[in-house]
Scaffold this motif. Structure first.
Motif, PDB file in Angstrom:
ATOM      1  N   UNK A 241      69.674  68.374  89.416  1.00 23.90           N
ATOM      2  CA  UNK A 241      68.424  68.022  90.106  1.00 23.90           C
ATOM      3  C   UNK A 241      67.277  68.806  89.465  1.00 23.90           C
ATOM      4  N   UNK A 242      66.628  68.224  88.498  1.00 25.82           N
ATOM      5  CA  UNK A 242      65.574  68.929  87.754  1.00 25.82           C
ATOM      6  C   UNK A 242      64.413  69.341  88.665  1.00 25.82           C
ATOM      7  N   UNK A 243      63.961  70.581  88.488  1.00 29.22           N
ATOM      8  CA  UNK A 243      62.824  71.132  89.236  1.00 29.22           C
ATOM      9  C   UNK A 243      61.716  71.453  88.246  1.00 29.22           C
ATOM     10  N   UNK A 244      60.506  71.012  88.544  1.00 27.49           N
ATOM     11  CA  UNK A 244      59.384  71.241  87.636  1.00 27.49           C
ATOM     12  C   UNK A 244      58.850  72.653  87.830  1.00 27.49           C
ATOM     13  N   UNK A 245      58.654  73.380  86.717  1.00 33.00           N
ATOM     14  CA  UNK A 245      58.101  74.734  86.816  1.00 33.00           C
ATOM     15  C   UNK A 245      56.755  74.867  86.111  1.00 33.00           C
ATOM     16  N   UNK A 246      56.401  73.909  85.290  1.00 32.91           N
ATOM     17  CA  UNK A 246      55.118  73.996  84.575  1.00 32.91           C
ATOM     18  C   UNK A 246      54.779  72.624  84.007  1.00 32.91           C
ATOM     19  N   UNK A 247      53.497  72.445  83.719  1.00 29.22           N
ATOM     20  CA  UNK A 247      53.066  71.181  83.119  1.00 29.22           C
ATOM     21  C   UNK A 247      51.967  71.443  82.108  1.00 29.22           C
ATOM     22  N   UNK A 248      52.107  70.816  80.941  1.00 26.32           N
ATOM     23  CA  UNK A 248      51.110  70.889  79.872  1.00 26.32           C
ATOM     24  C   UNK A 248      50.602  69.480  79.624  1.00 26.32           C
ATOM     25  N   UNK A 249      49.355  69.205  79.919  1.00 24.02           N
ATOM     26  CA  UNK A 249      48.854  67.822  79.884  1.00 24.02           C
ATOM     27  C   UNK A 249      49.788  66.970  80.746  1.00 24.02           C
ATOM     28  N   UNK A 250      50.412  65.942  80.195  1.00 24.05           N
ATOM     29  CA  UNK A 250      51.315  65.107  80.991  1.00 24.05           C
ATOM     30  C   UNK A 250      52.791  65.452  80.760  1.00 24.05           C
ATOM     31  N   UNK A 251      53.041  66.548  80.104  1.00 15.58           N
ATOM     32  CA  UNK A 251      54.426  66.941  79.798  1.00 15.58           C
ATOM     33  C   UNK A 251      54.895  67.996  80.800  1.00 15.58           C
ATOM     34  N   UNK A 252      56.084  67.754  81.365  1.00 15.79           N
ATOM     35  CA  UNK A 252      56.617  68.697  82.352  1.00 15.79           C
ATOM     36  C   UNK A 252      57.774  69.523  81.790  1.00 15.79           C
ATOM     37  N   UNK A 253      57.864  70.751  82.279  1.00 15.36           N
ATOM     38  CA  UNK A 253      58.944  71.680  81.975  1.00 15.36           C
ATOM     39  C   UNK A 253      59.787  71.775  83.236  1.00 15.36           C
ATOM     40  N   UNK A 254      61.055  71.371  83.118  1.00 10.17           N
ATOM     41  CA  UNK A 254      61.926  71.278  84.288  1.00 10.17           C
ATOM     42  C   UNK A 254      63.148  72.158  84.072  1.00 10.17           C
ATOM     43  N   UNK A 255      63.604  72.793  85.147  1.00 13.04           N
ATOM     44  CA  UNK A 255      64.860  73.538  85.096  1.00 13.04           C
ATOM     45  C   UNK A 255      65.937  72.732  85.802  1.00 13.04           C
ATOM     46  N   UNK A 256      67.140  72.777  85.225  1.00  6.00           N
ATOM     47  CA  UNK A 256      68.257  72.076  85.857  1.00  6.00           C
ATOM     48  C   UNK A 256      69.531  72.890  85.635  1.00  6.00           C
ATOM     49  N   UNK A 257      70.357  72.937  86.689  1.00  8.33           N
ATOM     50  CA  UNK A 257      71.688  73.537  86.572  1.00  8.33           C
ATOM     51  C   UNK A 257      72.690  72.403  86.451  1.00  8.33           C
ATOM     52  N   UNK A 258      73.548  72.511  85.475  1.00  2.00           N
ATOM     53  CA  UNK A 258      74.502  71.424  85.250  1.00  2.00           C
ATOM     54  C   UNK A 258      75.919  71.987  85.205  1.00  2.00           C
ATOM     55  N   UNK A 259      76.863  71.178  85.637  1.00  4.50           N
ATOM     56  CA  UNK A 259      78.280  71.554  85.602  1.00  4.50           C
ATOM     57  C   UNK A 259      79.065  70.252  85.716  1.00  4.50           C
ATOM     58  N   UNK A 260      79.969  70.033  84.789  1.00  6.03           N
ATOM     59  CA  UNK A 260      80.719  68.777  84.776  1.00  6.03           C
ATOM     60  C   UNK A 260      79.998  67.720  83.962  1.00  6.03           C
ATOM     61  N   UNK A 261      80.242  66.492  84.316  1.00  7.89           N
ATOM     62  CA  UNK A 261      79.860  65.355  83.480  1.00  7.89           C
ATOM     63  C   UNK A 261      78.726  64.562  84.141  1.00  7.89           C
TER      64      UNK A 261
END
Lengths: 124, 124
Positions: B23-43
């Motif tokens: 579940x990506x969470x947005x932490x910053x935005x540059x113009x229209x580009x977003x920086x998202x953090x996500x935790x992943x495990x499995x497929x």
């Protein structure tokens, strides 16, 4: 050697390829946005980018970004978005490794120019 | 709590704010580009993004990105640009922390949809 969209990029490996200060090297591109590595030490020039925001992400070391109304202190694992048109002056007391993310074509000294202006769009 | 352009962002601090997977969470935005953090495990699911490239940058751990013709193995400090329209399937054998960089509005499951589709544009 470029890695335009075909291979993974190891950030530390790319930093090992150059020693020059204040000369951003492109390591990846997403649409029209470039990911650039730069080594900084000492004081840069006051400048701004009229048409775009700019991201500083510290990979190792510490830096400050002086703005006209405050100073942002960044360490490894921290990032800051400089809004479009906002004057800023990067500074690093010791060598610091930084990733800059911004649209293709942005000049490092922005609207100020001068001796610190680096060649643009140089891939490593 | 958002940090839209006013404060620095500490990536590890932001990862400490959630445990959900995929579940990506947005932490910053540059113009229209977003920086998202996500935790992943499995497929994850096979999918593509018709209109944009997408960047995966591994912050901690290991992951693979399966493409139809090869598999990209990424560890902390490595990044990969998935070209526009290219089918990919992320996978992590153990918990992995990833930064995704892509334009605002991109859905995590792309053209595939399904149960793994996360709410979009969620800031932390």
């Amino acid at each position: 050697m470029t890695t335009k969209g075909t291979d993974k990029v190891n950030i530390a490996d790319k930093f090992s390829l150059f020693d020059e200060l204040w000369t951003p090297k492109v390591i990846a591109q997403m649409n029209q946005v470039q990911f650039k590595l730069v080594k900084i030490h000492g004081e840069f020039t006051w400048h701004s980018h009229e048409h775009t925001d700019e991201v500083f992400m510290v990979i190792s070391g510490h830096m400050t970004i002086e703005l006209r109304d405050k100073t942002i202190a960044l360490s490894a694992g921290e990032m800051f978005v400089i809004p479009k048109g906002v004057e800023h002056k990067p500074y690093a007391q010791e060598l610091c490794q930084v990733m800059i993310i911004e649209p293709q074509g942005v000049i490092n000294t922005g609207d100020t120019g001068g001796a610190l202006t680096a060649e643009n769009d140089v891939w490593i």
